[in-house]
Design an enzyme around this catalytic site. Sequence first.
Site, PDB file in Angstrom:
ATOM      1  N   ASP A 159       0.814  -1.217   0.000  1.00 51.90           N
ATOM      2  CA  ASP A 159       0.000   0.000   0.000  1.00 51.90           C
ATOM      3  C   ASP A 159       0.849   1.269   0.000  1.00 51.90           C
ATOM      4  O   ASP A 159       0.505   2.260  -0.645  1.00 51.90           O
ATOM      5  CB  ASP A 159      -0.896   0.045   1.245  1.00 51.90           C
ATOM      6  CG  ASP A 159      -1.921  -1.059   1.227  1.00 51.90           C
ATOM      7  OD1 ASP A 159      -2.069  -1.714   0.170  1.00 51.90           O
ATOM      8  OD2 ASP A 159      -2.558  -1.281   2.269  1.00 51.90           O
TER       9      ASP A 159
HETATM   10  N1  LIG Z   1       1.503   1.487  10.443  1.00 50.05           N
HETATM   11  C1  LIG Z   1       0.321   1.602  11.027  1.00 50.05           C
HETATM   12  O1  LIG Z   1       0.162   2.263  12.042  1.00 50.05           O
HETATM   13  C2  LIG Z   1      -0.856   0.900  10.453  1.00 50.05           C
HETATM   14  C3  LIG Z   1      -1.883   0.444  11.298  1.00 50.05           C
HETATM   15  C4  LIG Z   1      -2.988  -0.163  10.718  1.00 50.05           C
HETATM   16  C5  LIG Z   1      -3.055  -0.300   9.354  1.00 50.05           C
HETATM   17  N2  LIG Z   1      -2.038   0.145   8.570  1.00 50.05           N
HETATM   18  C6  LIG Z   1      -2.131  -0.022   7.116  1.00 50.05           C
HETATM   19  O2  LIG Z   1      -1.258  -1.062   6.734  1.00 50.05           O
HETATM   20  C7  LIG Z   1      -0.754  -0.792   5.426  1.00 50.05           C
HETATM   21  C8  LIG Z   1       0.736  -0.825   5.510  1.00 50.05           C
HETATM   22  O3  LIG Z   1       1.286  -0.877   4.229  1.00 50.05           O
HETATM   23  P1  LIG Z   1       2.455  -1.877   3.885  1.00 50.05           P
HETATM   24  O4  LIG Z   1       2.865  -1.501   2.505  1.00 50.05           O
HETATM   25  O5  LIG Z   1       3.485  -1.878   4.961  1.00 50.05           O
HETATM   26  O6  LIG Z   1       1.793  -3.284   3.953  1.00 50.05           O
HETATM   27  P2  LIG Z   1       0.647  -3.915   3.044  1.00 50.05           P
HETATM   28  O7  LIG Z   1       0.159  -2.931   2.069  1.00 50.05           O
HETATM   29  O8  LIG Z   1      -0.296  -4.504   3.985  1.00 50.05           O
HETATM   30  O9  LIG Z   1       1.396  -4.970   2.226  1.00 50.05           O
HETATM   31  C9  LIG Z   1       2.092  -6.009   2.859  1.00 50.05           C
HETATM   32  C10 LIG Z   1       2.617  -6.889   1.768  1.00 50.05           C
HETATM   33  O10 LIG Z   1       3.542  -7.773   2.347  1.00 50.05           O
HETATM   34  C11 LIG Z   1       3.415  -9.024   1.679  1.00 50.05           C
HETATM   35  N3  LIG Z   1       3.796 -10.053   2.626  1.00 50.05           N
HETATM   36  C12 LIG Z   1       3.100 -10.504   3.680  1.00 50.05           C
HETATM   37  N4  LIG Z   1       3.773 -11.466   4.299  1.00 50.05           N
HETATM   38  C13 LIG Z   1       4.938 -11.617   3.622  1.00 50.05           C
HETATM   39  C14 LIG Z   1       6.050 -12.470   3.784  1.00 50.05           C
HETATM   40  N5  LIG Z   1       6.126 -13.377   4.794  1.00 50.05           N
HETATM   41  N6  LIG Z   1       7.069 -12.365   2.917  1.00 50.05           N
HETATM   42  C15 LIG Z   1       7.005 -11.464   1.907  1.00 50.05           C
HETATM   43  N7  LIG Z   1       5.972 -10.659   1.705  1.00 50.05           N
HETATM   44  C16 LIG Z   1       4.955 -10.730   2.565  1.00 50.05           C
HETATM   45  C17 LIG Z   1       1.997  -9.118   1.260  1.00 50.05           C
HETATM   46  O11 LIG Z   1       1.902  -9.722  -0.019  1.00 50.05           O
HETATM   47  P3  LIG Z   1       1.807 -11.295  -0.154  1.00 50.05           P
HETATM   48  O12 LIG Z   1       0.649 -11.705   0.666  1.00 50.05           O
HETATM   49  O13 LIG Z   1       1.641 -11.499  -1.627  1.00 50.05           O
HETATM   50  O14 LIG Z   1       3.106 -11.829   0.337  1.00 50.05           O
HETATM   51  C18 LIG Z   1       1.540  -7.675   1.119  1.00 50.05           C
HETATM   52  O15 LIG Z   1       1.434  -7.253  -0.207  1.00 50.05           O
HETATM   53  C19 LIG Z   1      -1.302   0.545   5.000  1.00 50.05           C
HETATM   54  O16 LIG Z   1      -2.472   0.380   4.228  1.00 50.05           O
HETATM   55  C20 LIG Z   1      -1.661   1.169   6.328  1.00 50.05           C
HETATM   56  O17 LIG Z   1      -2.701   2.110   6.210  1.00 50.05           O
HETATM   57  C21 LIG Z   1      -0.936   0.729   9.107  1.00 50.05           C
END
Ligand SMILES: NC(=O)c1ccc[n+]([C@@H]2O[C@H](COP(=O)([O-])OP(=O)(O)OC[C@H]3O[C@@H](n4cnc5c(N)ncnc54)[C@H](OP(=O)(O)O)[C@@H]3O)[C@@H](O)[C@H]2O)c1
Lengths: 456, 456, 102, 102
Positions: B383
């Site tokens: 994301d």
């Molecule tokens: N930081 C905060 O405070 C917080 C709190 C709540 C929500 N959020 C939300 O969380 C999101 C964070 O974005 P992000 O880019 O860090 O994460 P993300 O958009 O959730 O993407 C995580 C990616 O990691 C991959 N993944 C998961 N497990 C894996 C593994 N073992 N090995 C390799 N890849 C793996 C997943 O794809 P695969 O499944 O294909 O592997 C997924 O595409 C944002 O939308 C944010 O709004 C953040």
Amino acid sequence: MSVWVQLAYLIAAILFILALKGLSSPKNARNGNLLGALGALVATVAVFFSGIGTNNLPVILIAIAVGSVVGIIASRRVKMTAMPQLVALFNGVGGGAAALISVIEFLHGGGESIPALIATVFTVVIGAISFSGSIITFLKLQELMTSRPVVIPAGRWVTILVAVLTVVAAVWLVISPMTWLLIVLLVLALFFGVLFVLPVGGADVPIVISLLNAFTGLSVAASGYVLDNVLLIVAGTLVGASGTVLTSLMAKAMGRPLTSTLFGAFSAKAVTAAGSGEDRPVRSAGPNDVAIMLGFASKVILVPGYGLAVAQAQSTLRELADLLTERGVTVDYAIHPVAGRMPGHMNVLLAEASVPYEQLKEMDEINPEFSSTDVVLVVGANDVVNPAARSDKSAPIYGMPILDVDAAHQVVFLKRSMRPGFAGIENELLFDPKTTLLFGDAKDSLTKVVAALKTT
Amino acid sequence: MSVWVQLAYLIAAILFILALKGLSSPKNARNGNLLGALGALVATVAVFFSGIGTNNLPVILIAIAVGSVVGIIASRRVKMTAMPQLVALFNGVGGGAAALISVIEFLHGGGESIPALIATVFTVVIGAISFSGSIITFLKLQELMTSRPVVIPAGRWVTILVAVLTVVAAVWLVISPMTWLLIVLLVLALFFGVLFVLPVGGADVPIVISLLNAFTGLSVAASGYVLDNVLLIVAGTLVGASGTVLTSLMAKAMGRPLTSTLFGAFSAKAVTAAGSGEDRPVRSAGPNDVAIMLGFASKVILVPGYGLAVAQAQSTLRELADLLTERGVTVDYAIHPVAGRMPGHMNVLLAEASVPYEQLKEMDEINPEFSSTDVVLVVGANDVVNPAARSDKSAPIYGMPILDVDAAHQVVFLKRSMRPGFAGIENELLFDPKTTLLFGDAKDSLTKVVAALKTT
Amino acid sequence: MSPEIGLLTIFILSIFVGFEVVSKVSTVLHTPLMSGANAIHGIVLIGGIIVTAQSESVGVTILGVIAILLGAINLVGGFVVTDRMLEMFKPRAKTPAKEDSR
Amino acid sequence: MSPEIGLLTIFILSIFVGFEVVSKVSTVLHTPLMSGANAIHGIVLIGGIIVTAQSESVGVTILGVIAILLGAINLVGGFVVTDRMLEMFKPRAKTPAKEDSR
Ligand SMILES: NC(=O)c1ccc[n+]([C@@H]2O[C@H](COP(=O)([O-])OP(=O)(O)OC[C@H]3O[C@@H](n4cnc5c(N)ncnc54)[C@H](OP(=O)(O)O)[C@@H]3O)[C@@H](O)[C@H]2O)c1
Ligand SMILES: NC(=O)c1ccc[n+]([C@@H]2O[C@H](COP(=O)([O-])OP(=O)(O)OC[C@H]3O[C@@H](n4cnc5c(N)ncnc54)[C@H](OP(=O)(O)O)[C@@H]3O)[C@@H](O)[C@H]2O)c1
């Protein structure tokens, strides 16, 4: 006091906080000020329902009316450029009012408890200092007296002596409350206020006004304690605290410690250095040359400074900018935060000439632009473009962020002489090969450039 | 209560303010926290001198000791990654304590005045909601129950019903204080807390914890009113107000309104979309190819995301970075503010692998760098690099600032599949011609890349 | 809570509010902020009203009336002059947006 | 000043302080700040101490002791866990400097 009155006071206090909050953000500043006025209105109405005696009600109402009218007329009539001294005057009368109220409480025998007596004496002293100090700043800014630092022989010692005497009298008064001693104290404090402000150079006065403003706030808070009035305590303390922050922010924006402002060290230096005029070669030019440089540039930045205000050349500058824009030249104004002699001076000045707000660029925003600029026209500014602030550790402005005018391809200065600016230090940029000087009063020079441009 | 105790409370309150102030600035955060602890110590000692009865003194001391030891052990033993749920738990027990205190005051007939009774009932309700809600968030984060949004049939209506019943019971209790009604109210409030948190998706939980934290603060403030204790009022209100600000800041950092978080709308959408997997061509590569790309680049930026935390691959990532640096490649980490599942997640994770703090670049700082970067390695992030946030108005992350990874020359994604991330939306960047995918668990992939790099 | 401690608490909290609320002000607003704060302490006017309304001697009444006059000038003039200054500062959409993104 | 209004004033000023003091926090510190604030409300512990020390029935004492236990866990655990989190955040000279220059 009824609960409703107290609630009204509380609401007024909240409105004052919101006012300060609003005044700190460009978007809400004006509304913030209105909220503050609303708070004042609420409180002033409420006080009549607070069960105060009904003695003298007519005179009270008349006094309020007269004071308000005087305040409104003074504020409406004053010229934009004279606003700082008006603020100083208003601040002074506020301090005076606080001092008088405490004098009255004292005469009423308000010193029943020691803490109340201490607060009373505190208000008298601080209010009186604020009063006389503000009057002096007013006289200086209004040029009813010299705006140079006034150096009394052995001045520092006299000041210290008066300060000590004031403290002694204050302590004594707390121990044995006597009316004659109160009068002595009052005189001492008034005298101290004068001594305190005299050695400050005219241009440092905004900082001192801000400091005296914080003082008045504190004295109002103390008088609130004496009168057991929470609103005065909150409002006074708010002003005291925010005024202190503001004073230090102002001093910081001018790039030097508060202490040197207060003790006139900086200003004194400025006076000494101001005479120095070296005989190094500079490149000067006539209005026609400048008109050609500007007219055939593709990007021009205008840097206004104190000299623009002195020459009252803001409208002419705007005319020049309009002409250039018509010719397809990109024109921006670079506003240094402490250009001129009060914060926001340039904004006020250029707003008076109805320069659109979008064309005024703040320092952080414009600095990266200079390197791609053909000509920078510096109109009556000096310190704010002086590269010594970056390189010369001994310069009083060392460390102050400046406009990176020296990054531009060509620089034109409009000034009357080789004399330095407020800080009293030589500006190397004047001797730079890419710099051109057009000597003369800024208004004259600009008028000539405009005329020349029209025929180019 | 003696003046000294009250002064001690005031000092504690000041220390709490300074603590919050410190915690808001990176430089002073740790000292801030220590000031807070000092304030708590001062207040806890002072309370014993406040003329409370001496009944039960031994049990009180034992309870404090036991509670402290439990708290210390729990905080020391917990894994870095489990900290959010511990905070949730601590918040819950705080709310529970506030509710219990008000129950006791109620049983003592603390409702002598109507305002006090209202405050008592308020504390019971809010404290209980905070307690049960926090327990559910704990269970979710600890994965003792599903972290998916739990959708009860007609859940919204049940929630509204319980809310209405709670309010009715609370009002009734104020009108006629009866113990059985208090128990009913308690049960209703606990139940409401559960219903409130159930529909929230696991990843939104940090926001909810923050909100419940503010709730607990308010209930503590109210219990302070009941007990006529200024410190509790000030401390509770501080936490209530700052917690509210923080909650909205957190929601904003994730680029969407608080309401959708709370009502699970967003999470529900994410669940639906998560299945969608298109059959468009992508370019995938093996570890060797990636090793070569990285090894011969001159500038590489690493973008860690949630997947790095899932795979616990932080040390391997660091190893890779070190190897690259040795080879003369410039390596930086780009930290998006909401990468991962809690604010600061990536900082904590990489700090665990002792990545030097200077290498972690915040979004604003690194974004201009991407255009001059040869290879960006995106490790388990999605994301936070999805260009849909800039262009696709219908995307739930629209408007969230992202890392401008698409400006780089080449992008490599390490992920296990084509599945989207938390927001549940397709990432066009995966299909971009300059993108290469290396499928697999981040730890495995990184290990292989490191091995390949060593032989390159 | 003793009244004294209550006032002290209010005093200290007000200090914090005063400090925090203005600490983010931009340089351009220094002068109007100073002027607005200056107007606020004109509320000392109500102190003048209180003491004058209770006054029973002519001397005190005269002092009180002067205090009211000065206070009203400070209060009313202060707000009016600040408003005039701020008229010059038209809002600029960009600056607040910048602050938000931090 | 009536005590009620005094408390209300204190309450409102505290709201402003709470709002202002954290409004500039950087995203990285959200979690530790939440955790630190969470620890602060653990001060409800002293409320537990007060009611338990006055308790005269066993039932109330039991409730009170539970409240103290929970409060102490919140308070002590909260500060310790926050400290552990912050250990991870080594100070970064640059960020505060940036803030200063605004
Ligand atoms: N930081 C905060 O405070 C917080 C709190 C709540 C929500 N959020 C939300 O969380 C999101 C964070 O974005 P992000 O880019 O860090 O994460 P993300 O958009 O959730 O993407 C995580 C990616 O990691 C991959 N993944 C998961 N497990 C894996 C593994 N073992 N090995 C390799 N890849 C793996 C997943 O794809 P695969 O499944 O294909 O592997 C997924 O595409 C944002 O939308 C944010 O709004 C953040
Ligand atoms: N803004 C504030 O709040 C504030 C408050 C107090 C002090 N200050 C200080 O004031 C300084 C402001 O810098 P600045 O660059 O604006 O001003 P400056 O450094 O004082 O320079 C003003 C220049 O204008 C020229 N000038 C004066 N009258 C002129 C006229 N009629 N026509 C053309 N030129 C004229 C002067 O040179 P000639 O005499 O050769 O013409 C002088 O070099 C800083 O040092 C700042 O710290 C600022």
